[in-house]
Scaffold this active site. Sequence first.
Site, PDB file in Angstrom:
ATOM      1  N   SER A 161      15.664 -34.026 -93.175  1.00  0.00           N
ATOM      2  CA  SER A 161      15.583 -33.797 -94.613  1.00  0.00           C
ATOM      3  C   SER A 161      14.891 -32.474 -94.924  1.00  0.00           C
ATOM      4  O   SER A 161      15.327 -31.419 -94.505  1.00  0.00           O
ATOM      5  CB  SER A 161      14.879 -34.979 -95.285  1.00  0.00           C
ATOM      6  OG  SER A 161      14.934 -34.877 -96.685  1.00  0.00           O
ATOM      7  N   ASP A 313      18.110 -30.005-100.905  1.00  0.00           N
ATOM      8  CA  ASP A 313      17.432 -29.899 -99.620  1.00  0.00           C
ATOM      9  C   ASP A 313      18.467 -29.790 -98.506  1.00  0.00           C
ATOM     10  O   ASP A 313      19.673 -29.913 -98.753  1.00  0.00           O
ATOM     11  CB  ASP A 313      16.473 -31.066 -99.414  1.00  0.00           C
ATOM     12  CG  ASP A 313      17.172 -32.417 -99.350  1.00  0.00           C
ATOM     13  OD1 ASP A 313      18.353 -32.486 -99.704  1.00  0.00           O
ATOM     14  OD2 ASP A 313      16.537 -33.407 -98.950  1.00  0.00           O
TER      15      ASP A 313
END
Length: 587
Positions: A161, A313
């Site tokens: 992530s 992201d």
Amino acid sequence: MLNLNKHKMNAELIKQVQEKAKEWLNPAYDKNTQDQVRQLLSNEDSSELVDSFYKDLEFGTGGLRGIMGVGCNRMNIYTVGVATQGLANYINKNFTSDEEKSVCIGHDCRNNSRLFAETVANIFSANGIKAYLFEDLRPTPEMSYCIRELGCKSGVIITASHNPKEYNGYKAYWDDGAQLVTPHDTNVIEEAKKVKAEDIKFTPNAKLIEILSKDIDKMYLDKVKTISLSPASIDRQNDLKIVFTPLHGTTVKLVPDSLKNWGFTNVHHVPEQDVIDGNFPTVWSANPEEPEALEMAINKAKEIDAELVMACDPDGDRLGISTKNDKGEWVIINGNQTALLFTWYIIYQNKKLNKLSGGEYMIKTIVTTELIKDVCTANGIECYDVYTGFKWIAAKIAELDADKYIGGGEESFGYMPASFTRDKDAVASCSLMAEIAAWAKDNGKTLYDLIRDIYIEYGYSKEKMIYIVRKGITGAQEISDMLKNFRNNPPLTIDGTKVASIKDYQSLEYKNYLDGSSSKLPFNTTSNVLQFFLEDGTKISVRPSGTEPKIKFYFEIKNKMSSIDEFDKLEKHSERRIDEIIKELGL
């Protein structure tokens, strides 16, 4: 005495770690790995050796995640291999031999992500399980969608992530397209614990590996388009000037393609951040929660006089947005406000279009603003609370009627506007947020105006999250001790206001300090989270991160707001109040 015991414990720990490390010197591990382990064993400073071997990586709220390197507490082909072999064994035990068993595998832009993804595909195929492997990097939500679309039994996305560049991770999913939850998560861990390096089947069966290409992208993007609620607004405002950045990650093509598919014609890029790079060279943190991550995009917006900035992201599940305030200054819309905008807009448009037939619901995490529940309640929509992490939102959907789900999210910049994915979906969220901005413009407003309008109608709320980092084995103990102290010695007043109630999600106990009553919280599982609710509506939440060496504190201040003129005053007052609370708690 404490220091002596500590030294003794460290000596014992180092001895245990050394024995564990020596297991990595057998022929099941490649020569390069063995050489690196020998180097760690020979180092005078044992700290890196201890961190690399003192525990096995475990599934948290975001799956398997850690620094890349050798060792059982590091991300490498062997820890990935153990997890995958364990998952493969579990799949083969859970589904009959005459069923077609398949998995979907994706990865992000990080260093070694393609290597790990191919390793995963090889292992599944070697275990007689068909592996659908994306041809290149793809967003996490698309992988989740493909599990359901292709009828897979499971799925894996290789990603860490928004973590620093040294990290990578492994998120495992089940046949509903959602991350593993009880009992599957613990069962897979138990299977993985049985696996030794020599048990991992690394040699692939090429016939059982199928590469997924752009055809599946089109299917996914067409599905994303079905959530549009006001295409007429986009038709009229198709030239809304948008700046988008993928922060070097997976949404570099899919978000612009999705915006185009929805009808937006004026989307601008930040060329330096379109470069796919696991080192994230233009940002210190590729996390849209951090204002610095949006800096280059905002500068681009100022240069071209854009109206909306959006950033994702690296794995494409989180969305950060920025817009102009009433003074023409670019401001970040925080995660709670983003989820609030989605909540209000989805309910408003569904009511306007007469799409609500009864039984619709939304979901939020327990640390997300209570204002979302207020909006839902006022409009006759059920709003459920779940633990932090989208796997719990997906688990709640699995309990209920998925067709009645109309949205859900969390404060950490994640939202899932439809149930065809079962993880937070920044591709769909970017498209829907652009539509909200277009609809607002069509009505003479900005996103900033909409937020303030919601505050006037439903109440004002100010939120803030801070965290304390404690790394390594000693850090984990410090975090544990901090929570124990709050649990065993709870404050009765905070910043001069009485604590009205406490929710302890570890004991599932609710205590009302105003009338002395107590009850059980309506959760099937426990979580190490504490929440303090003050008499004036203030909420304070404390929880350790499931994937990082952090303890997090969430603050929410609520108030009434009668007019736009009160907004700035309430903002300043609430910021001061949060600062005073932080100071009083000694954080």
